[in-house]
Design an enzyme around this catalytic site. Structure first.
Site, PDB file in Angstrom:
ATOM      1  N   LYS A 152      12.427   9.511  -5.316  1.00  0.00           N
ATOM      2  CA  LYS A 152      13.091   8.228  -5.077  1.00  0.00           C
ATOM      3  C   LYS A 152      13.025   7.943  -3.585  1.00  0.00           C
ATOM      4  O   LYS A 152      13.374   8.818  -2.783  1.00  0.00           O
ATOM      5  CB  LYS A 152      14.579   8.290  -5.468  1.00  0.00           C
ATOM      6  CG  LYS A 152      14.861   8.665  -6.889  1.00  0.00           C
ATOM      7  CD  LYS A 152      16.362   8.673  -7.157  1.00  0.00           C
ATOM      8  CE  LYS A 152      17.133   9.811  -6.499  1.00  0.00           C
ATOM      9  NZ  LYS A 152      16.807  11.158  -6.981  1.00  0.00           N
ATOM     10  N   LYS A 205       5.320   9.538 -16.868  1.00  0.00           N
ATOM     11  CA  LYS A 205       5.794   8.803 -15.690  1.00  0.00           C
ATOM     12  C   LYS A 205       6.248   7.388 -16.067  1.00  0.00           C
ATOM     13  O   LYS A 205       7.324   6.929 -15.668  1.00  0.00           O
ATOM     14  CB  LYS A 205       4.669   8.756 -14.643  1.00  0.00           C
ATOM     15  CG  LYS A 205       4.948   7.880 -13.457  1.00  0.00           C
ATOM     16  CD  LYS A 205       6.081   8.379 -12.595  1.00  0.00           C
ATOM     17  CE  LYS A 205       6.520   7.318 -11.621  1.00  0.00           C
ATOM     18  NZ  LYS A 205       7.666   7.704 -10.823  1.00  0.00           N
ATOM     19  N   ASN A 209      10.180   5.750 -15.965  1.00  0.00           N
ATOM     20  CA  ASN A 209      10.585   4.533 -15.257  1.00  0.00           C
ATOM     21  C   ASN A 209      11.072   3.455 -16.222  1.00  0.00           C
ATOM     22  O   ASN A 209      12.022   2.724 -15.934  1.00  0.00           O
ATOM     23  CB  ASN A 209       9.427   3.999 -14.405  1.00  0.00           C
ATOM     24  CG  ASN A 209       9.388   4.683 -13.048  1.00  0.00           C
ATOM     25  OD1 ASN A 209      10.233   5.523 -12.747  1.00  0.00           O
ATOM     26  ND2 ASN A 209       8.407   4.346 -12.234  1.00  0.00           N
ATOM     27  N   CYS A 261       8.124   0.224  -7.953  1.00  0.00           N
ATOM     28  CA  CYS A 261       7.790   0.961  -9.173  1.00  0.00           C
ATOM     29  C   CYS A 261       8.265   0.307 -10.464  1.00  0.00           C
ATOM     30  O   CYS A 261       7.440  -0.038 -11.311  1.00  0.00           O
ATOM     31  CB  CYS A 261       8.334   2.387  -9.075  1.00  0.00           C
ATOM     32  SG  CYS A 261       7.507   3.322  -7.773  1.00  0.00           S
TER      33      CYS A 261
HETATM   34  P1  NAD Z   1       1.893   2.630  -0.439  1.00  0.00           P
HETATM   35  O1  NAD Z   1       1.363   1.248  -0.601  1.00  0.00           O
HETATM   36  O2  NAD Z   1       3.070   2.887   0.416  1.00  0.00           O
HETATM   37  O3  NAD Z   1       0.727   3.580   0.084  1.00  0.00           O
HETATM   38  C1  NAD Z   1      -0.574   3.575  -0.388  1.00  0.00           C
HETATM   39  C2  NAD Z   1      -1.516   3.882   0.774  1.00  0.00           C
HETATM   40  O4  NAD Z   1      -2.836   4.106   0.272  1.00  0.00           O
HETATM   41  C3  NAD Z   1      -1.630   2.749   1.792  1.00  0.00           C
HETATM   42  O5  NAD Z   1      -1.282   3.240   3.069  1.00  0.00           O
HETATM   43  C4  NAD Z   1      -3.118   2.350   1.741  1.00  0.00           C
HETATM   44  O6  NAD Z   1      -3.632   1.948   2.978  1.00  0.00           O
HETATM   45  C5  NAD Z   1      -3.757   3.638   1.257  1.00  0.00           C
HETATM   46  N1  NAD Z   1      -5.092   3.492   0.645  1.00  0.00           N
HETATM   47  C6  NAD Z   1      -5.524   2.575  -0.252  1.00  0.00           C
HETATM   48  N2  NAD Z   1      -6.802   2.811  -0.586  1.00  0.00           N
HETATM   49  C7  NAD Z   1      -7.197   3.911   0.099  1.00  0.00           C
HETATM   50  C8  NAD Z   1      -8.406   4.652   0.174  1.00  0.00           C
HETATM   51  N3  NAD Z   1      -9.486   4.309  -0.531  1.00  0.00           N
HETATM   52  N4  NAD Z   1      -8.461   5.725   0.996  1.00  0.00           N
HETATM   53  C9  NAD Z   1      -7.365   6.081   1.717  1.00  0.00           C
HETATM   54  N5  NAD Z   1      -6.191   5.423   1.684  1.00  0.00           N
HETATM   55  C10 NAD Z   1      -6.108   4.353   0.892  1.00  0.00           C
HETATM   56  O7  NAD Z   1       2.156   3.145  -1.927  1.00  0.00           O
HETATM   57  P2  NAD Z   1       3.270   4.204  -2.432  1.00  0.00           P
HETATM   58  O8  NAD Z   1       4.587   3.543  -2.549  1.00  0.00           O
HETATM   59  O9  NAD Z   1       3.137   5.465  -1.655  1.00  0.00           O
HETATM   60  O10 NAD Z   1       2.755   4.446  -3.922  1.00  0.00           O
HETATM   61  C11 NAD Z   1       1.560   5.168  -4.188  1.00  0.00           C
HETATM   62  C12 NAD Z   1       1.526   5.457  -5.682  1.00  0.00           C
HETATM   63  O11 NAD Z   1       2.620   6.316  -6.043  1.00  0.00           O
HETATM   64  C13 NAD Z   1       1.650   4.223  -6.573  1.00  0.00           C
HETATM   65  O12 NAD Z   1       0.877   4.423  -7.724  1.00  0.00           O
HETATM   66  C14 NAD Z   1       3.120   4.220  -6.947  1.00  0.00           C
HETATM   67  O13 NAD Z   1       3.358   3.569  -8.168  1.00  0.00           O
HETATM   68  C15 NAD Z   1       3.408   5.699  -7.052  1.00  0.00           C
HETATM   69  N6  NAD Z   1       4.806   6.069  -6.827  1.00  0.00           N
HETATM   70  C16 NAD Z   1       5.526   5.479  -5.839  1.00  0.00           C
HETATM   71  C17 NAD Z   1       6.846   5.874  -5.618  1.00  0.00           C
HETATM   72  C18 NAD Z   1       7.660   5.218  -4.551  1.00  0.00           C
HETATM   73  O14 NAD Z   1       8.882   5.411  -4.563  1.00  0.00           O
HETATM   74  N7  NAD Z   1       7.075   4.478  -3.628  1.00  0.00           N
HETATM   75  C19 NAD Z   1       7.424   6.880  -6.401  1.00  0.00           C
HETATM   76  C20 NAD Z   1       6.652   7.493  -7.370  1.00  0.00           C
HETATM   77  C21 NAD Z   1       5.348   7.078  -7.583  1.00  0.00           C
END
Ligand code: NAD
Length: 432
Positions: A152, A205, A209, A261
């Site tokens: 979270k 997952k 959610n 999410c």
């Molecule tokens: P985010 O947008 O904060 O980060 C994603 C990063 O990936 C960005 O910095 C982007 O520049 C980078 N990126 C994109 N394409 C790339 C590539 N080809 N090579 C290298 N870097 C690249 O996203 P997030 O919130 O960290 O979420 C990531 C995943 O995790 C999503 O699928 C989300 O659903 C999942 N998730 C998120 C959370 C949360 O609380 N944020 C919790 C669990 C799961």
């Protein structure tokens, strides 16, 4: 172990830092040069409690590096985590373009057997697509594992270090062993590592959610009924949660769920089911309730004032929840757009999310440095995010600053009776 994390956002940066802190050698990769430059300069591009200190410690101890050069980061890594974004696509599905692009780049970069881990939230069947994408560009041996993340925002480090469970979908013993070794330091308190097939892991997952979003929408429906029948949702919530079969978490009514999410994951699950000829009616209702809920405060305001034209409002809280600066799908967006769309002016305060909010609202609203600065001469206050610092304000000071002492409390942080005693006109959610 040597690890690479592709995508240094909320999930990738936390996972990379926590793996480094347990002794691994971690390269965090991102295509966003600004982000990587900030990290290399010792700055953290997101707000997450405790993260900055932990990054600093692991960088100093030379276990954590940041790069835009994926090939360099991935070379010699035993495990490569894909933690890029999976935003909502045009018809509600998860957009996999970033995951597949990352997989292809990883495929081109691996030099020996590698476990490629889907950390991003991805629909059932994505591990197969990632496997195909990699196999097309390399003849090196690899396995694809699904390891969804349950952290979270706001409590991400704690969640990662002490997860309720770790879910690992893996089809080979070799991959299971590497994953088990990596996660061993985080499950010393008997919390389980659950091994399963990749499809079950992927679905776990989304189901998690969707269940949490369902609890929120359920309570929002109950709160709407409370208002109609003259009950108080706070009593009902306590009475419900005390039942061990139900429990207290995620039973708070409010202005609707948001964030990066729940909204997109509920939609993606409905879309996946539809692709398989199944209509998930329950989840569609969950979404409808959430849409209604996000409009609730503005509707209450219109009913109270008659018109919002020319009114001025303070807003406390912009981030989709406390302890994060994440504005993705934040209910504050719907609330503020509703207010300014009806001709009102807004001055908003958030302890950490103003910089992110500026990218959403620009100069269409004003931003206050301190909570009380958002109250001067306003016709009312909207509480949209339940930051701790909003819970016990100086009510007399609030009243002296506001033009009229009206509070729309979207998170039920204040006690209605106390507010009325202090001379406020108070509107909560589902309360008498
Ligand atoms: P985010 O947008 O904060 O980060 C994603 C990063 O990936 C960005 O910095 C982007 O520049 C980078 N990126 C994109 N394409 C790339 C590539 N080809 N090579 C290298 N870097 C690249 O996203 P997030 O919130 O960290 O979420 C990531 C995943 O995790 C999503 O699928 C989300 O659903 C999942 N998730 C998120 C959370 C949360 O609380 N944020 C919790 C669990 C799961």
């Amino acid at each position: 172990m040597r690890i690479a994390i592709i995508g240094s956002g909320y999930v990738g940066l936390v996972a990379g830092t926590c793996f480094a802190d347990s002794g691994n050698d971690v390269a965090c990769v991102d295509i966003d040069e600004r982000k990587i430059r900030m990290l290399q300069d010792g700055q953290v591009p997101i707000y997450e409690p405790g993260l900055e200190e932990l990054i600093r410690k692991n960088v100093k101890e030379k276990r954590l590096t940041f790069t835009t050069n994926l090939a360099e980061g991935v070379a010699n890594a035993q495990a490569v985590f894909i933690a890029v974004g999976t935003p909502e696509g045009e018809s509600g599905e998860a957009d996999l373009q970033y995951v597949i692009a990352a997989a292809q780049a990883v495929g081109r970069a691996i030099k020996q057997y590698t476990v490629v881990v889907d950390k991003s939230t991805v629909p059932v069947g994505t591990a197969d697509k990632v496997r195909e994408a990699i196999a097309k560009v390399t003849s090196v041996e690899f396995d694809v594992v699904s390891n969804p993340e349950f952290l979270k925002e706001g409590a991400a480090l704690d969640d990662f270090f002490k997860p309720d469970r770790v879910v690992i979908g893996a089809d080979t013993e070799r991959a299971r062993n590497i994953m088990g070794e990596l996660y061993a330091p985080f499950v010393r308190t008997e919390n389980p590592i659950l091994f399963m097939d990749t499809r079950s892991a992927e679905l776990t997952k989304y189901a998690a959610n969707a269940m949490l979003a369902t609890r929120i929408s359920f309570m929002n429906d109950v709160s709407a009924l409370c208002e109609k029948v003259g009950a108080d949702v706070d009593f009902v919530r306590k009475g419900l949660g005390a039942d061990k079969r139900i429990g207290y978490p995620f039973l708070f009514p409010g202005v609707g769920y948001g964030g990066s999410c729940f909204p997109k994951d509920v939609k993606a699950l409905v879309t996946t089911a539809r692709e398989y000829g199944l209509e998930l009616d329950l989840l569609r209702a969950v979404e409808r309730t959430n849409e209604r809920q996000k409009k609730l405060l503005v509707n209450k305001a219109v009913k109270h004032y008659g018109t919002l034209e020319g009114k001025k409002f303070g807003v406390w809280g912009l981030a989709f929840k406390p302890k994060t600066d994440d504005m993705r799908e934040a209910p504050s967006i719907e609330v503020i757009e509703g207010l300014i769309g009806k001709g009102a002016q807004v001055i908003a305060h958030d302890p950490v999310a103003s910089h992110a909010a500026k990218r959403v609202f620009g100069d269409r609203i004003r931003y206050a440095e301190l909570p009380y600065d958002a109250l001067e001469g306003v016709d009312g206050l909207f509480v949209v995010t339940e930051w701790n610092e909003f819970r016990h304000p100086d009510f007399a000071r609030m009243k002296s600053l506001m033009k009229s002492p009206v509070v729309f409390d979207g998170r039920n942080v204040f006690q209605p009776a106390r507010m009325r005693e202090q001379g406020f006109t108070y509107f909560g959610i589902g309360r008498r």
